[in-house]
Motif scaffolding. Structure first.
Motif, PDB file in Angstrom:
ATOM      1  N   MET A 119       0.815  -1.215   0.000  1.00  0.00           N
ATOM      2  CA  MET A 119       0.000   0.000   0.000  1.00  0.00           C
ATOM      3  C   MET A 119       0.846   1.261   0.000  1.00  0.00           C
ATOM      4  SD  MET A 119      -3.161  -0.970   2.478  1.00  0.00           S
ATOM      5  CE  MET A 119      -2.716   0.283   3.590  1.00  0.00           C
ATOM      6  N   PRO A 172       3.361   1.797  -4.499  1.00  0.00           N
ATOM      7  CA  PRO A 172       2.878   2.884  -5.348  1.00  0.00           C
ATOM      8  C   PRO A 172       3.917   3.977  -5.563  1.00  0.00           C
ATOM      9  CG  PRO A 172       1.752   2.897  -3.238  1.00  0.00           C
ATOM     10  CD  PRO A 172       2.501   1.624  -3.329  1.00  0.00           C
ATOM     11  N   THR A 224      -3.974   1.921  -8.430  1.00  0.00           N
ATOM     12  CA  THR A 224      -5.073   1.680  -7.496  1.00  0.00           C
ATOM     13  C   THR A 224      -5.950   0.552  -8.007  1.00  0.00           C
ATOM     14  OG1 THR A 224      -5.030   4.035  -7.084  1.00  0.00           O
ATOM     15  CG2 THR A 224      -6.882   2.822  -6.192  1.00  0.00           C
ATOM     16  N   THR A 228      -6.173  -3.311  -6.192  1.00  0.00           N
ATOM     17  CA  THR A 228      -7.442  -3.737  -5.592  1.00  0.00           C
ATOM     18  C   THR A 228      -8.015  -4.943  -6.328  1.00  0.00           C
ATOM     19  OG1 THR A 228      -8.447  -1.939  -6.833  1.00  0.00           O
ATOM     20  CG2 THR A 228      -8.143  -1.603  -4.500  1.00  0.00           C
ATOM     21  N   GLY A 244      -7.786   0.534  -1.033  1.00  0.00           N
ATOM     22  CA  GLY A 244      -7.653   1.264  -2.292  1.00  0.00           C
ATOM     23  C   GLY A 244      -7.585   2.764  -2.061  1.00  0.00           C
ATOM     24  N   LEU A 289      -4.237   3.713  -0.589  1.00  0.00           N
ATOM     25  CA  LEU A 289      -3.236   3.662  -1.649  1.00  0.00           C
ATOM     26  C   LEU A 289      -3.314   4.908  -2.535  1.00  0.00           C
ATOM     27  CD1 LEU A 289      -1.364   1.384  -3.223  1.00  0.00           C
ATOM     28  CD2 LEU A 289      -3.236   1.540  -4.813  1.00  0.00           C
ATOM     29  N   PHE A 290      -4.513   5.280  -2.917  1.00  0.00           N
ATOM     30  CA  PHE A 290      -4.702   6.432  -3.790  1.00  0.00           C
ATOM     31  C   PHE A 290      -4.223   7.716  -3.103  1.00  0.00           C
ATOM     32  CE2 PHE A 290      -7.356   9.569  -6.102  1.00  0.00           C
ATOM     33  CZ  PHE A 290      -6.959   9.254  -7.388  1.00  0.00           C
ATOM     34  N   THR A 346     -13.252   8.061  -7.228  1.00  0.00           N
ATOM     35  CA  THR A 346     -12.338   6.953  -6.944  1.00  0.00           C
ATOM     36  C   THR A 346     -13.058   5.851  -6.173  1.00  0.00           C
ATOM     37  OG1 THR A 346     -10.493   8.486  -6.888  1.00  0.00           O
ATOM     38  CG2 THR A 346     -10.125   6.344  -5.895  1.00  0.00           C
ATOM     39  N   ILE A 351     -13.318   2.123  -7.491  1.00  0.00           N
ATOM     40  CA  ILE A 351     -12.760   0.974  -6.766  1.00  0.00           C
ATOM     41  C   ILE A 351     -13.846  -0.068  -6.522  1.00  0.00           C
ATOM     42  CG2 ILE A 351     -11.658   0.217  -4.624  1.00  0.00           C
ATOM     43  CD1 ILE A 351     -10.256   2.888  -4.480  1.00  0.00           C
ATOM     44  N   SER A 383      -9.104  11.157 -13.478  1.00  0.00           N
ATOM     45  CA  SER A 383      -7.952  11.583 -12.700  1.00  0.00           C
ATOM     46  C   SER A 383      -7.218  12.721 -13.422  1.00  0.00           C
ATOM     47  CB  SER A 383      -7.063  10.365 -12.482  1.00  0.00           C
ATOM     48  OG  SER A 383      -5.798  10.728 -12.070  1.00  0.00           O
TER      49      SER A 383
END
Lengths: 372, 241
Positions: free
Chosen positions: A25, A29, A189, A193, A235, A238-239, A265, A269, A333
């Motif tokens: 996580m 990234p 992301t 997930t 998720g 993480l984002f 988001t 997800i 995004s």
């Protein structure tokens, strides 16, 4: 409702005890953002050129200097022999051979319109087009200057014709990382997930705990929702980590409303998790689950508009991307972060993702069988 | 609802393609009875149990568990039964207490009830000291007894035990059977499969399954007489050849 809380609690305990998930996580990234945003670049930063100057005049040398002076062009060699120059192309040491014909200057002055030839190694189309574009621009500006010099009395120098001035909106410095980071963030992301959720139910099946769950009066939707909510939290974490990292490392623009972005988001997800759980229901082993998940991931990533613009895909492929949650995620995004788009600008992404979330999760609940 | 039987099965059959795993089995189990469900490996015991607990849909035949139809009311059955599978199925990465809480929770017990049950199980199994240890760190015998206790966390009428004593030492097996007797004394029905023939002697009645069919069903005493054997071991060997 209380029952659901017990499942979620149990999933969280398991996630926290799993030593692999926390680094997944946080570290993952950031590493991917740094590596991919810089490396996965379509920018042509260096073009290797061989010049074959058969004229050796003042004009041809001026052109030569202009070419060398460009910082995106490297002069690999100069040659008097075309065949020797071809050798560089063949060897891949050169991308472009530029041939200045004999009597170039003379013909020019005499108004005979001499031809400069560019031989382009088009194995990599992108590199070829952009590289020859650079050279064409140099030749054109050289041309304009030469005309003024050779024929100064003609009033062309007054430039009464149209000029184009471009201004680059949303990414004025044309920074590639500003374009890539938001996309990669979305891709990361979705990828993490989908894998986590695809593996999860299968793992319970492999270990045998799912049988114990299946002899309880637990409802199917409770089970699926109990799996979905913890992964949704992962998720989102993480984002968030990714956004903070992108801001700190690349100073990406955050023009839009972050709440809107997080709202979308969350929806995205949920859609992706639904697919992961659906995969999980059809796989007997974690290995199978990973293979199926990869099949989708590769299609999703390559057709997401992350690397190649969706607009340049064939019509049927463009329509297929409607079913690709990642394509919507990347689009949103980029729009929200770079352009500051509001809800109305991304309403279609919202709509499509909502439909996908509904379909994937519906199928996941439906295909989860407590009884065989 | 007011039948004296906890389990009523009539010509229950399960086919997988051409293969008949369970072939028209018929039997009844009284409330509070300890019913031994014996058979060689591959005789179809596990498939039969899965039909009884609502994990597997019968191809033909009728079954009633706690008064509910196995074909049409599996979810109602699940509220009234406990099941301990031959595959250990608690969560290894949860502690003893967390496992009890989780299963209590998904059976819909109240927070207070879960607390009571937790203390009760920990004390009964003498697991208080390791209550916060991960289940993976416990010896197999302890895990099995915990799994048994958890399968009854919601006080079911009937409990199905699929080879509960596989791989555990004689002392734990003994404790296991003591618990089974206590459960039966409280009026609950115990449906148990085993490969240990001495355990078969402890059952009120025993059925022996051979190649998908029930070939014998009676008290251990009567079976021994019927097959002119001195032990259940002999009975089994005579049947399951």
């Amino acid at each position: 409702m209380n029952i659901l809380a017990y499942i979620i609690q149990k999933e969280f305990i398991q996630i926290i005890r799993n030593k692999a998930i926390l680094p997944m996580m946080t570290v993952l990234p950031i590493v991917q953002l740094i590596v991919l945003s810089n490396a996965a670049s379509n920018e042509v930063k260096n073009v290797n050129v061989v010049v074959v100057d058969m004229d050796q005049s003042e004009s041809s040398r001026t052109l030569n200097h202009k070419i060398i002076a460009n910082d995106r062009i490297t002069l690999v060699a100069t040659s008097f022999n075309t065949n020797e120059a071809y050798f560089y192309l063949q060897e891949n040491t050169s991308d472009i051979v530029i041939e200045i014909p004999p009597n170039f200057e003379n013909d020019y002055i005499n108004g005979k319109q001499p031809k400069i030839q560019l031989l382009v190694n088009a194995t990599n189309g992108q590199q070829a087009i952009v590289g020859s574009g650079y050279l064409k621009a140099i030749v054109a500006s050289f041309n304009a200057k030469l005309i003024q010099k050779v024929i100064p009395d003609i009033s062309i120098s007054k430039q009464s014709n149209t000029t184009i001035s471009s201004r680059y909106w949303y990414n004025p410095e044309l920074k590639y990382t500003h374009f890539m980071a938001p996309g990669i963030l979305a891709q990361l992301t979705a990828l993490l997930t989908i894998i986590l959720s695809a593996m999860n139910v299968v793992r319970e099946r492999e270990v045998g705990t799912i049988e114990q769950i299946n002899v309880t009066p637990l409802k199917k939707w409770q089970f699926i929702l109990g799996k979905l909510i913890p992964f949704l939290c992962i998720g989102l974490v993480l984002f968030t980590v990714g956004i903070i990292a992108s801001k700190l490392i690349f100073n990406i623009p955050i023009l839009g409303n972050l709440l809107l972005l997080f709202g979308y988001t969350t929806l995205n997800i949920i859609a992706v998790l639904g697919l992961g759980l659906l995969i999980s229901n059809f796989a007997d082993t974690q290995q199978q689950a990973i293979f199926i998940a990869f099949f989708f991931i590769i299609i999703f990533v390559l057709m997401s508009g992350l690397f190649t613009p969706i607009d340049s895909m064939p019509k049927w492929a463009q329509q297929l991307t409607i079913g690709n949650p990642l394509a919507h995620f990347i689009s949103v995004s980029r729009k929200v972060l770079m352009k500051g788009s509001g809800f109305w600008n991304i309403r279609f992404e919202f709509l499509y993702t909502f439909i996908l979330a509904f379909i994937f999760n519906g199928l996941a609940v439906w295909s989860y069988k407590k009884q065989v | 609802m007011n039948t004296p039987f906890a389990i009523e099965v009539d010509k229950l059959t399960k086919r997988f393609g051409d293969f008949i795993a369970v072939n028209a089995i018929t039997f009844k189990v009284k409330k509070g009875e300890i019913f031994g469900f014996l058979g060689a490996n591959g005789a179809g015991k596990t498939t039969a149990i899965k039909m009884l607990i609502g994990l597997s849909k019968p191809t033909e035949g009728m079954g009633k568990i706690a008064g509910f139809n196995v074909d049409t009311e599996p979810e109602k059955i699940k509220k009234n039964i406990g099941y301990m599978s031959q595959k250990f199925s608690l969560y290894d990465d949860l502690t003893v207490v967390e496992n009890i809480q989780f299963y209590g929770g998904i059976y819909g017990l109240s927070r207070k009830k879960i607390k009571e049950k937790t203390t009760e199980i920990l004390e009964e199994l003498e697991l208080t000291e390791v209550s916060k240890s991960l289940v993976i760190s416990l010896p197999l015998g302890w895990k099995q007894r915990l799994a048994f206790a958890i399968s009854m966390v919601h006080d079911p009428e009937i409990v199905f035990l699929d080879e509960p004593t596989g791989g555990v030492d004689p002392r734990v097996r003994r404790q296991f059977w003591e618990t089974i007797y206590q459960v039966a004394e409280k009026g609950r029905t115990v449906f148990v499969t085993t490969h240990y023939m001495d355990e078969a002697e402890y059952c009120d009645r025993v059925s022996i399954m051979v190649a998908g069919k029930i070939e014998a069903l009676d008290t251990p005493h009567n079976l021994k007489q019927q097959f002119e054997a001195t032990s259940m071991d002999e009975v089994f060997l005579k049947l399951a050849r």
